[in-house]
Design a protein around this motif. Structure first.
Motif, PDB file in Angstrom:
ATOM      1  N   GLY A 189       0.970  -1.246   0.254  1.00 41.14           N
ATOM      2  CA  GLY A 189       0.091  -0.224   0.052  1.00 41.14           C
ATOM      3  C   GLY A 189       0.852   1.253   0.045  1.00 41.14           C
ATOM      4  O   GLY A 189       0.660   2.319  -0.678  1.00 41.14           O
ATOM      5  N   ALA A 190       2.022   1.329   0.710  1.00 47.41           N
ATOM      6  CA  ALA A 190       2.829   2.428   0.715  1.00 47.41           C
ATOM      7  C   ALA A 190       3.656   2.628  -0.628  1.00 47.41           C
ATOM      8  O   ALA A 190       3.938   3.750  -0.635  1.00 47.41           O
ATOM      9  N   ALA A 191       3.765   1.479  -1.393  1.00 45.65           N
ATOM     10  CA  ALA A 191       4.446   1.612  -2.584  1.00 45.65           C
ATOM     11  C   ALA A 191       3.397   2.493  -3.834  1.00 45.65           C
ATOM     12  O   ALA A 191       3.810   3.355  -4.365  1.00 45.65           O
ATOM     13  N   LEU A 192       2.098   1.878  -3.712  1.00 45.80           N
ATOM     14  CA  LEU A 192       0.995   2.182  -4.548  1.00 45.80           C
ATOM     15  C   LEU A 192       0.542   3.647  -3.878  1.00 45.80           C
ATOM     16  O   LEU A 192       0.304   4.436  -4.835  1.00 45.80           O
ATOM     17  N   GLY A 193       0.133   3.872  -2.712  1.00 42.04           N
ATOM     18  CA  GLY A 193      -0.416   5.170  -2.276  1.00 42.04           C
ATOM     19  C   GLY A 193       0.372   6.314  -2.804  1.00 42.04           C
ATOM     20  O   GLY A 193      -0.451   7.285  -3.216  1.00 42.04           O
ATOM     21  N   PRO A 194       1.440   6.495  -2.455  1.00 41.68           N
ATOM     22  CA  PRO A 194       2.452   7.853  -2.868  1.00 41.68           C
ATOM     23  C   PRO A 194       2.482   8.138  -4.329  1.00 41.68           C
ATOM     24  O   PRO A 194       2.306   9.222  -4.747  1.00 41.68           O
ATOM     25  N   LEU A 195       2.537   6.913  -5.290  1.00 42.40           N
ATOM     26  CA  LEU A 195       2.308   6.986  -6.661  1.00 42.40           C
ATOM     27  C   LEU A 195       0.876   7.654  -6.931  1.00 42.40           C
ATOM     28  O   LEU A 195       0.655   8.624  -7.922  1.00 42.40           O
ATOM     29  N   LEU A 196      -0.177   7.001  -6.629  1.00 40.65           N
ATOM     30  CA  LEU A 196      -1.361   7.336  -6.811  1.00 40.65           C
ATOM     31  C   LEU A 196      -1.714   8.883  -6.061  1.00 40.65           C
ATOM     32  O   LEU A 196      -2.158   9.720  -6.782  1.00 40.65           O
ATOM     33  N   GLY A 197      -1.157   9.152  -4.991  1.00 40.88           N
ATOM     34  CA  GLY A 197      -1.457  10.665  -4.372  1.00 40.88           C
ATOM     35  C   GLY A 197      -0.529  11.514  -5.217  1.00 40.88           C
ATOM     36  O   GLY A 197      -0.852  12.692  -5.369  1.00 40.88           O
ATOM     37  N   ALA A 198       0.582  11.196  -5.652  1.00 39.69           N
ATOM     38  CA  ALA A 198       1.598  12.257  -6.361  1.00 39.69           C
ATOM     39  C   ALA A 198       0.776  12.521  -7.789  1.00 39.69           C
ATOM     40  O   ALA A 198       0.703  13.757  -8.148  1.00 39.69           O
ATOM     41  N   ALA A 199       0.032  11.317  -8.389  1.00 40.65           N
ATOM     42  CA  ALA A 199      -0.658  11.849  -9.571  1.00 40.65           C
ATOM     43  C   ALA A 199      -1.824  12.613  -9.308  1.00 40.65           C
ATOM     44  O   ALA A 199      -2.178  13.504 -10.012  1.00 40.65           O
ATOM     45  N   ALA A 200      -2.490  12.333  -8.292  1.00 38.26           N
ATOM     46  CA  ALA A 200      -3.726  13.172  -7.797  1.00 38.26           C
ATOM     47  C   ALA A 200      -3.161  14.510  -7.412  1.00 38.26           C
ATOM     48  O   ALA A 200      -4.100  15.513  -7.910  1.00 38.26           O
ATOM     49  N   TYR A 201      -2.196  14.490  -6.750  1.00 31.56           N
ATOM     50  CA  TYR A 201      -1.698  16.011  -6.171  1.00 31.56           C
ATOM     51  C   TYR A 201      -1.346  16.947  -7.523  1.00 31.56           C
ATOM     52  O   TYR A 201      -1.569  18.000  -7.543  1.00 31.56           O
ATOM     53  N   SER A 202      -0.908  16.337  -8.704  1.00 28.57           N
ATOM     54  CA  SER A 202      -0.395  16.966  -9.550  1.00 28.57           C
ATOM     55  C   SER A 202      -1.676  17.496 -10.409  1.00 28.57           C
ATOM     56  O   SER A 202      -1.454  18.422 -11.306  1.00 28.57           O
ATOM     57  N   VAL A 203      -2.687  16.978 -10.226  1.00 33.89           N
ATOM     58  CA  VAL A 203      -4.099  17.471 -10.896  1.00 33.89           C
ATOM     59  C   VAL A 203      -4.623  18.338 -10.118  1.00 33.89           C
ATOM     60  O   VAL A 203      -5.208  19.215 -10.557  1.00 33.89           O
ATOM     61  N   SER A 204      -4.738  18.132  -8.881  1.00 35.32           N
ATOM     62  CA  SER A 204      -5.578  18.931  -7.858  1.00 35.32           C
ATOM     63  C   SER A 204      -5.231  18.459  -6.777  1.00 35.32           C
ATOM     64  O   SER A 204      -5.443  17.401  -6.257  1.00 35.32           O
ATOM     65  N   HIS A 205      -4.910  19.591  -5.605  1.00 38.98           N
ATOM     66  CA  HIS A 205      -4.550  19.172  -4.479  1.00 38.98           C
ATOM     67  C   HIS A 205      -5.711  18.665  -3.530  1.00 38.98           C
ATOM     68  O   HIS A 205      -5.445  17.506  -2.792  1.00 38.98           O
TER      69      HIS A 205
END
Length: 403
Positions: free
Chosen positions: A155-171
Motif C-alpha cells: 500500500g505504501a508503494a502504490l499510495g504515494p504514486l497514486l497520491g502524487a498523480a492526484a496531487y499534480s492534478v489537484s490538491h
C-alpha cells in the motif's frame, strides 16, 4: 471460534488460503493505499495553503498520530466489548467522511481541524483490525503480522504514486482518492460482517472490573514493549514528515515526484525484506535483531544527510532504512500478540497505539532540528535511532518469560 484460530506456525500460503485471513489482509491493503496516498503529502499541502512554520506544520501532521494514540486505548476496550467488526465499520466510515470533506473544503481554518480528526478514525481502525488478525492467526500468529506489514508495504508503494498523480492534478483530488478507497474498505467489512462476528471474542470483564482498561498498562512486559514502540515510531515518523520537506529544499518543484519514487522503492523493499527478516528471526535473538534494525535506521540518516538530493545516495539510505523498518516496526505487534489474552486483545493493541505519540513528537522534533541545519537534524536522528535498543534487550521480553 472460527477455523482460522486453529492455524499454528502456518506459512504465508496457508494463511492467505484462509478466507477470513484473506478478507482482513485485503482490508489492510486497501486501507494502507488510502492512508499513504494522502499522508506523505500532508506537510506539502499545508505548506502550500498556509504560512505556518515547519514545526507547526509538523505538529498538525503529527496530530493524527496524537489523537490516535490518546484515543486508541479507549477504542481498544470498546472493541473488546462491542465487537471488532462493528468498530472497524465505524472507523472506515469516519475515514470516508473526513476524506470527502477535505476534498471539498480548502479554507485552512477548517482544513486543520479536519486533519486532526483523522486521528479519530485511526483510533478505531487500528485496534479492531489488529485484534481480528490476532484471533484469525491463533497461537502461531506471528507470521500474520509480517503479512500485515507486507500489505502496508504494498500500500505504501502504490499510495504515494497514486497520491502524487492526484496531487499534480489537484490538491483536493488527493483526498478524494483516499475517500473512495476507505469507502471500499467499509463495503468489504459490511458485506462480510457475519464472518468477522463469528471470529470475534467479546469480553464481559469490563462490566466486572472497574479498571480493566488500565490492565495492559499494568503488565510489566507490555510497558517495556510500549516504551520501545514509542522510540521506534519517533524515528520512523521522520521518513514521511520531514524527509519530504528536506527534499523540497534540495529539489524544489520536483520534490513530490522525487519523494514518491523514493517512497515507492522503500515500500517495495519493505515487502521483500520480510522474508529475510523472518529468516533472521529464526536464527538470531531479539536483542540482536533489534541491534541490526537500529543500525539500519542510523546508516540511512547518514546517507540522506550526505545526499544533496542525489538519487543514488537517497536510495542507498532507503536500503538501510528498510532493513531497520522491516525488523523493528512489526516487533511490538509480534510481542503483544504473544502476551495479550484473547478477550483483551483489543485493549492491549489499543494501548499499543500510544506509540503514536512518537509519530506526534517525531515531526515536531524533526522540524525544529531541520530548521537549525541539515547535519543538526541528521546527526541527532542517527543517534536517537539507537534509543529503543536497550529496552528491547530486556530478558523479560523473550519468549517463555512471564511478567
Amino acid at each position: 471460534m472460527a477455523e482460522t484460530t486453529r492455524i499454528q506456525q502456518a506459512g504465508f500460503r496457508d494463511l492467505i488460503a484462509d478466507r477470513t485471513v484473506r478478507l482482513i489482509m485485503i482490508c489492510s491493503l486497501v486501507n494502507s493505499v488510502g492512508f499513504f496516498s494522502m499522508m506523505p503529502f500532508l506537510a506539502l499541502y499545508l505548506a502550500d495553503i498556509t504560512s505556518l512554520p515547519l514545526a507547526v506544520i509538523g505538529a498538525f501532521t503529527g496530530s493524527i498520530a496524537l489523537v490516535g494514540a490518546v484515543g486508541a486505548l479507549a477504542g481498544g476496550v470498546i472493541t473488546d466489548r462491542a465487537g471488532a467488526g462493528s468498530l472497524l465499520r465505524v472507523g472506515f466510515a469516519t475515514y470516508t467522511l473526513l476524506g470527502a470533506a477535505l476534498a471539498v473544503v480548502t479554507t485552512p481554518v477548517v482544513v486543520l481541524p479536519l486533519i486532526v480528526c483523522l486521528g479519530g478514525a485511526l483510533m478505531l481502525v487500528g485496534p479492531s483490525l489488529k485484534k481480528l488478525m490476532s484471533l484469525a492467526a491463533g497461537e502461531g500468529g506471528g507470521l500474520v503480522f509480517r503479512m500485515r506489514f507486507m500489505t502496508l508495504s504494498v500500500g505504501a508503494a502504490l499510495g504515494p504514486l497514486l497520491g502524487a498523480a492526484a496531487y499534480s492534478v489537484s490538491h483536493r483530488a488527493l483526498f478524494g482518492v483516499s475517500a473512495v478507497l476507505f469507502a471500499l474498505c467499509l463495503v468489504l467489512v459490511h458485506v462480510r460482517q457475519g464472518v468477522l462476528r463469528a471470529l470475534d471474542v467479546r469480553s464481559e470483564a469490563p462490566r466486572k472490573e472497574r479498571w480493566l482498561w488500565t490492565r495492559s498498562l499494568r503488565d510489566g512486559r507490555f510497558r517495556l514493549v510500549l516504551v520501545a514502540a514509542v522510540l521506534i515510531t519517533l524515528v520512523f515518523a521522520q521518513f514521511e514528515s520531514m524527509i519530504p520537506l528536506y527534499l523540497e529544499g534540495e529539489a524544489g518543484d520536483n520534490a513530490p515526484t522525487l519523494f514518491a519514487v523514493v517512497f515507492a522503492v522503500h515500500a517495495v523493499l519493505g515487502f521483500v525484506y520480510q522474508w529475510p527478516a523472518e529468516w533472521l528471526a529464526r536464527r538470531a535473538s531479539m536483542p540482536a535483531q533489534a541491534g541490526f534494525g537500529c543500525i539500519g535506521f542510523a546508516v540511512s540518516f547518514v546517507c540522506w544527510g550526505a545526499s544533496e538530493g542525489r538519487l543514488w545516495v537517497l536510495l542507498a539510505g532507503v536500503l538501510a532504512w528498510t532493513v531497520g523498518e522491516a525488523i523493528l516496526m512489526p516487533m511490538a505487534d509480534l510481542i503483544t500478540h504473544r502476551i495479550a489474552p484473547d478477550t483483551e486483545k483489543g485493549a492491549f493493541f489499543g494501548a499499543l497505539e500510544i506509540r503514536y505519540l512518537g509519530f506526534f513528537a517525531g515531526p515536531i522534533l524533526g522540524g525544529a532540528l531541520l530548521g537549525d541545519g541539515t547535519w543538526a537534524y541528521f546527526g541527532v536522528m542517527a543517534v536517537i535511532s539507537f534509543a529503543a535498543w536497550p529496552v528491547l534487550r530486556s530478558r523479560s521480553l523473550l519468549p517463555g518469560t512471564q511478567s
